[in-house]
Design an enzyme around this catalytic site. Sequence first.
Site, PDB file in Angstrom:
ATOM      1  N   GLU A   1      80.474  49.034  29.117  1.00 36.68           N
ATOM      2  CA  GLU A   1      81.863  48.565  28.967  1.00 36.68           C
ATOM      3  C   GLU A   1      82.520  49.242  27.762  1.00 36.68           C
ATOM      4  OE1 GLU A   1      82.760  47.135  31.558  1.00 36.68           O
ATOM      5  OE2 GLU A   1      80.761  46.565  32.257  1.00 36.68           O
TER       6      GLU A   1
ATOM      7  N   GLU B   1      90.633  43.485  37.429  1.00 31.76           N
ATOM      8  CA  GLU B   1      90.219  44.590  38.280  1.00 31.76           C
ATOM      9  C   GLU B   1      89.604  44.010  39.566  1.00 31.76           C
ATOM     10  OE1 GLU B   1      87.464  47.417  36.607  1.00 31.76           O
ATOM     11  OE2 GLU B   1      87.665  48.736  38.337  1.00 31.76           O
TER      12      GLU B   1
ATOM     13  N   GLU C   1      85.781  45.832  31.347  1.00 31.25           N
ATOM     14  CA  GLU C   1      86.128  46.665  30.195  1.00 31.25           C
ATOM     15  C   GLU C   1      87.581  46.539  29.717  1.00 31.25           C
ATOM     16  OE1 GLU C   1      85.464  47.870  33.348  1.00 31.25           O
ATOM     17  OE2 GLU C   1      86.757  49.545  33.859  1.00 31.25           O
TER      18      GLU C   1
ATOM     19  N   GLU D   1      83.600  55.029  37.168  1.00 32.89           N
ATOM     20  CA  GLU D   1      82.325  54.301  37.255  1.00 32.89           C
ATOM     21  C   GLU D   1      81.116  55.232  37.301  1.00 32.89           C
ATOM     22  OE1 GLU D   1      82.234  51.485  36.355  1.00 32.89           O
ATOM     23  OE2 GLU D   1      84.214  50.646  36.775  1.00 32.89           O
TER      24      GLU D   1
HETATM   25  N1  B3K Z   1      84.981  47.683  36.064  1.00 32.23           N
HETATM   26  C1  B3K Z   1      84.265  46.460  36.228  1.00 32.23           C
HETATM   27  C2  B3K Z   1      84.053  46.077  37.658  1.00 32.23           C
HETATM   28  C3  B3K Z   1      85.177  45.373  38.284  1.00 32.23           C
HETATM   29  C4  B3K Z   1      84.774  44.860  39.649  1.00 32.23           C
HETATM   30  C5  B3K Z   1      85.920  44.292  40.375  1.00 32.23           C
HETATM   31  N2  B3K Z   1      85.493  43.676  41.618  1.00 32.23           N
HETATM   32  C6  B3K Z   1      82.955  46.479  35.529  1.00 32.23           C
HETATM   33  C7  B3K Z   1      82.391  47.808  35.238  1.00 32.23           C
HETATM   34  O1  B3K Z   1      82.090  48.599  36.093  1.00 32.23           O
HETATM   35  O2  B3K Z   1      82.273  48.120  34.092  1.00 32.23           O
HETATM   36 ZN    ZN Z   2      82.065  50.281  34.926  1.00 37.45          ZN
END
Ligand code: B3K
Ligand code: ZN
Length: 886
Positions: free
Chosen positions: A307, A130, A273, A329
Amino acid sequence: MADSRTSTITPPETKYLKDYRAPDFQIEQVTLVFDLREGVTHVRATSQVRREGAADAVLRLDGHDMTLMSVAVDGVRLTADQYQLEDHHLTLPHVPDQFELTIENEFDPAQNTALEGLYVSKGMYCTQCEAEGFRRITYFLDQPDVMATYRVRIEADKTAYPVLLSNGNNIEQGDLADGRHYVVWDDPFPKPSYLFALVAGDLAVLEDHFTTRSGAPVTLRIFVAPEDLDKCPHAMDSLKKAMVWDEQVYGLEYDLDIFNIVAVSHFNMGAMENKSLNIFNTKCVLAKPETATDGDFAAVEAVVAHEYFHNWTGNRVTCRDWFQLSLKEGLTVFRDQEFSADMGSRAVKRIEDVRILRQHQFAEDSGPMAHPIRPDSYMEINNFYTVTVYEKGAEVIRMIHTLLGPEKYRQGIDLYFDRHDGQAVTCDDFVAAMEDASGVDLRQFRLWYSQAGTPEVTVSQSYDAAAESLTLTFRQMTPDTPGQTDKKPLHIPMAVGLIGPDGADIPLQLDGENAPDDVATTRLLSLTGSEQSFTFVGVKEPVVPSLLRGFSAPVKLKSDLTAADRLFLLAHDSDSFNRWEAGQEIAAGLIMELVDDIAAGRPLHLDDGFSSAMGKVIGDLDLDRAFKAEVLSLPSEATLGQYRSPVDVDAIHQARKFVRHALAATHETALQSIYNACQTTGFYAFTPQAVADRRLKNVCLSYLMTQETPAVFTQSMAQFSNADNMTDEIAALSCMVNSAFSETRDAVESFYAKWRDDDLVLDKWFSVQAAVSKPETQDLMRRLIQHPDFDWNMPNRVRSVVGPFCGQNLTCFHDKSGRGYAFLGDVIEKLDPINPQIASRLVQPLGRWKYYDADRQKLMKATLERILALPNLSENTYEIVSKSLK
Ligand code: B3K
Ligand code: ZN
């Protein structure tokens, strides 16, 4: 871009939400074969591709920094003239409507210092895909609305990499020639490429089991470096609690037989995650009392839960495009905040979250990078994993929860999953489900998704004794932000209570309403206009309003409450958040008055009313200790810096220090007796009570240390030397390094000698020194980045040194000589070519130049210009720096 810069950089392309188009092709299934070898990794990807768009659409795959070996369509290898290979794309102009695409490519993960895609951390292979890391592994449609099932075969040396992991279920494994072995993983859930993960290493494992509410057994495993195995139980415990909580509160169960967590020391953020294979920064998973503070224990619990919660809010239902990031998020942060509130102290959790929001998100909202929780455009998506998307995004979900109430909120969530399980959707889809399930009109509320900036709400009150009524008049205004002017009024949930002279809440009745059946003492008002009045009737005596209870909306509130009203709220408000808030507001007001006194050369004096109110808080034996510690913690320098512009960093520091010193001098005996009362005996426990005791004790110690008496230094040294846990040890060290006692040097050295082999503890050693507000810290910073244990390739280490210096140590960072800015400039110059994601985060304090005086502005801008002129500046840092200079 017509400007006078000498740099010849071509600005990165800006992507716009309005340009979103559904993909022309879908990849339904992909089989990946990884051949991991010293110096080179070979990848073969076989994808089942189906056309969804126009018959003449070309297939344009994303790819970065790889060597392409071959491309085949339905088993027939293409010749070089049958495809186009560019820096970041592989284009196949003529492809069938449905076909099998096979691509082979190579790269060396050991050379990957950006830590995106497949890379090596301390001898283990791991991935971070990601947002757009998968395109560094193979050529692919690397966007979240392309969802495929994955089968993954990993081959590697068996001795060096006995553990080979990917998403889903382990369906096959065996030995190969030359001491190598293989494992095949199959993930039955279609997923976007950003959730792909691979790990290969020599790892120890903590295993446990969980049975879901409907009886399905799940094997839980945490993989770590062998020496860290004793630091896993807390994360495992947190995982099981999160699994139970999600079943109970959201009705959501885990959906595979295996749930794996892997701890990695080189990691750009907290954790990731990936479906059934979460990869964690060691900092967010490892914890034992000797090495981790209470704050670390809480963070591990929260991040493990966060997560895990993504499995539904993010993975089962994912984002259509990256503009929708807050869909997963904001919602998942709200879920983890509520989980933590249920595990510990709800009141304190809310205070902590609002502190973070105000200090960081409000700052972002008033800076050059201000953006709505659903941004309209970006150059580099990694720059948009922000406090706005995450924390303000969570506040937006919290407001929906508040407006709907818990039951309708839950019905909305259920409808969201009924409608969208297995899909890639938008924030609008989420709000529509909430609206449809609840019948609550959220049309105006949707503006929270598209409008940037922190709304300012002003409230005035008028009491009519004859009519026994109180009218509250609210005005709202959202300031302009870059690219956004003329903001519309938002739908703001404003929770209000009225407190009578006896300190008790009075029952609330709005004019024109029947007398309420229940005696609700908090009332939710919906502010929707730019100016709006509400009249409460049956108000027999003058009352003090308690406004924005629980911080019911992420706004800045300005009221006509007097200092006496605030002292009254601090003493009586039944809403613990507002009780705390009253104390903070009083303290901030006084500190800012002292800032004026300093500027005018007047002598400083501590307000008696405030001092005696704080004395009552300190002496109140019935007051929850955790809450007491929060009340005693004055607003941070960074928060105070938002009260006025230009920011006078030195005066703020001096005024805040003066208040702490004066409070401690007046209440020394009481602080000492609480310190003694909070000494816990027995083994360390991460329970709300024990955490509160340690927190309050250490707050008292830091107050006492302001007196700089040999006795209290001895007390700190004793706590430091005798501590059986990191919370007490580092708190004492922090008190000592900020004092003038030369013996502190011994403590710093002994801490290093004791912990030099533990990376996470050593990070604390760096941080505690970088935060010291003394002139000598400037030279120290130069030494710290030359220290043998400093490592530019390790994000945790770099952050631990640079973060506190630029974020907390404001007198040093903003030293008028410009030395602090020059230090950050040098750091960015060194770091950007190694790790652009971390560089573009750390550079951001310079973007607040317009809040400083003319001399500092000049120095800050010159540093930004210097960075912008660097050859080969990354797109990440370019975006932040160029926007900061606008
Ligand atoms: N989804 C990831 C974050 C990814 C960041 C990429 N630069 C962690 C989280 O928010 O759970
Ligand atoms: Zn997240």
